[in-house]
Design an enzyme around this catalytic site. Sequence first.
Site, mmCIF file in Angstrom:
data_model
loop_
_atom_site.group_PDB
_atom_site.id
_atom_site.type_symbol
_atom_site.label_atom_id
_atom_site.label_comp_id
_atom_site.label_asym_id
_atom_site.label_seq_id
_atom_site.Cartn_x
_atom_site.Cartn_y
_atom_site.Cartn_z
ATOM 1 N N LYS A 48 0.789 -1.243 0.000
ATOM 2 C CA LYS A 48 0.000 0.000 0.000
ATOM 3 C C LYS A 48 0.817 1.287 0.000
ATOM 4 O O LYS A 48 0.289 2.361 0.277
ATOM 5 C CB LYS A 48 -1.015 0.031 1.161
ATOM 6 C CG LYS A 48 -1.839 -1.229 1.354
ATOM 7 C CD LYS A 48 -2.265 -1.909 0.088
ATOM 8 C CE LYS A 48 -3.346 -1.171 -0.661
ATOM 9 N NZ LYS A 48 -3.605 -1.873 -1.961
ATOM 10 N N HIS A 110 7.051 -7.444 -2.279
ATOM 11 C CA HIS A 110 6.746 -6.878 -0.959
ATOM 12 C C HIS A 110 7.640 -7.501 0.105
ATOM 13 O O HIS A 110 7.453 -7.250 1.296
ATOM 14 C CB HIS A 110 5.281 -7.138 -0.588
ATOM 15 C CG HIS A 110 4.288 -6.344 -1.381
ATOM 16 N ND1 HIS A 110 4.450 -5.004 -1.654
ATOM 17 C CD2 HIS A 110 3.103 -6.693 -1.953
ATOM 18 C CE1 HIS A 110 3.410 -4.577 -2.358
ATOM 19 N NE2 HIS A 110 2.587 -5.580 -2.554
ATOM 20 N N SER A 140 -4.874 2.212 4.526
ATOM 21 C CA SER A 140 -5.003 1.703 3.160
ATOM 22 C C SER A 140 -5.008 0.176 3.148
ATOM 23 O O SER A 140 -5.791 -0.460 2.434
ATOM 24 C CB SER A 140 -3.860 2.250 2.308
ATOM 25 O OG SER A 140 -3.959 1.775 0.993
HETATM 26 P P1 A3P Z 1 -5.313 4.457 -0.635
HETATM 27 O O1 A3P Z 1 -5.909 3.157 -0.177
HETATM 28 O O2 A3P Z 1 -4.887 5.304 0.516
HETATM 29 O O3 A3P Z 1 -6.164 5.199 -1.581
HETATM 30 P P2 A3P Z 1 -0.229 -0.277 -3.647
HETATM 31 O O4 A3P Z 1 -0.230 -0.087 -5.122
HETATM 32 O O5 A3P Z 1 1.131 -0.335 -3.057
HETATM 33 O O6 A3P Z 1 -1.108 -1.406 -3.237
HETATM 34 O O7 A3P Z 1 -0.827 1.053 -3.001
HETATM 35 C C1 A3P Z 1 -2.185 1.387 -3.139
HETATM 36 C C2 A3P Z 1 -2.396 2.771 -2.594
HETATM 37 O O8 A3P Z 1 -1.798 3.714 -3.497
HETATM 38 C C3 A3P Z 1 -3.854 3.150 -2.496
HETATM 39 O O9 A3P Z 1 -3.952 4.077 -1.410
HETATM 40 C C4 A3P Z 1 -4.076 3.800 -3.848
HETATM 41 O O10 A3P Z 1 -5.211 4.607 -3.939
HETATM 42 C C5 A3P Z 1 -2.797 4.611 -3.966
HETATM 43 N N1 A3P Z 1 -2.505 5.010 -5.337
HETATM 44 C C6 A3P Z 1 -2.394 4.240 -6.427
HETATM 45 N N2 A3P Z 1 -2.170 4.969 -7.528
HETATM 46 C C7 A3P Z 1 -2.130 6.251 -7.117
HETATM 47 C C8 A3P Z 1 -1.942 7.504 -7.789
HETATM 48 N N3 A3P Z 1 -1.763 7.557 -9.096
HETATM 49 N N4 A3P Z 1 -1.970 8.632 -7.040
HETATM 50 C C9 A3P Z 1 -2.156 8.583 -5.703
HETATM 51 N N5 A3P Z 1 -2.337 7.436 -5.026
HETATM 52 C C10 A3P Z 1 -2.335 6.282 -5.719
#
Ligand code: A3P
Length: 296
Positions: A48, A110, A140
């Site tokens: 996340k 991860h 998240s």
């Molecule tokens: P939130 O749940 O706080 O919205 P990962 O890809 O490591 O699983 O992380 C997911 C998190 O990154 C989520 O956070 C997601 O919304 C956010 N995320 C993914 N793409 C993004 C972007 N382009 N801009 C901002 N946040 C992004």
Amino acid sequence: TFFPCSYTRVELTDFEGVSLVHFITDNWENIKNFKARPDDILIATHPKAGTTWVSYILDLLYFGNTSPERQTSLPIYLRVPFLEANFPETPSGEDLANKLATTPRIIKTHLPVQLVPKSFWEQNCRVVYVARNAKDSAVSYYHFDRMNMISAEPGDWNTYLQRFMDGKTMFGPWYNHVCGYWEKKQTYPNLHYMFFEDMVEDTGRQLEHLCSFLGLSTSTEERKRITKGVHFDAMKQNKMTNYSAVPVMDFKISPFMRKGKVGDWKNHFTVAQNEQFDKHYKEKMKSTTLQFRTQI
Ligand code: A3P
């Protein structure tokens, strides 16, 4: 919603002090012996932290101008294999990585630094680590574990937060994860350590830093185009980056592209939880120089 019976929530197990699921540990010999290539790029994160965001950025930097089909029909998780993934009814991450036809291979993990297959270090691969503050990471992750039907059962928010603090969420503890790579960077120059909060604040600037780390001379125009394409709203709409095709994720519970903000923890932590968290955090992080921003 119907899910095949193999998609059931599984228990987390302790693997050398790291919370994992048996799907991953069952395949451990293959993961451990993964053969990296010198031009591989490893994206490493605690879950996340913006893994998908940075994966898509790297994909566009290297392959954005190659084949249009890649951009319209190949989901990001097939372009950037998840190294240790070994889930039912889908090809394993190392299998996908070994079958990638394009170079450089961009691979995501991860795994905490001590569990990364040693071949990546031996080959002196470039590693991009993305870190996100603990409070927003916990929030998240909680929403992700609610909607991802093969995650361990998250329970309620209070229980989940305690588990996060205890390092009992998958790939946890968060504290050791972020600090482990931070320390590695001191002796391994090919590691670029970046922050989710900086990305939200100024994506274009972080893109510039990435290009310089990767030795890419991407034009200003091209960087502008990429910055636009990787905006939260664009990625949320884009079927290739929003995970909408993954059957084990229930978007009615929470979308994968949820909020993309810094500071959403304030909508979840009670005053008491926050005090307890800060106290515990201070203790856990007392011997590192690593600093996070929980608001921008
Ligand atoms: P939130 O749940 O706080 O919205 P990962 O890809 O490591 O699983 O992380 C997911 C998190 O990154 C989520 O956070 C997601 O919304 C956010 N995320 C993914 N793409 C993004 C972007 N382009 N801009 C901002 N946040 C992004």
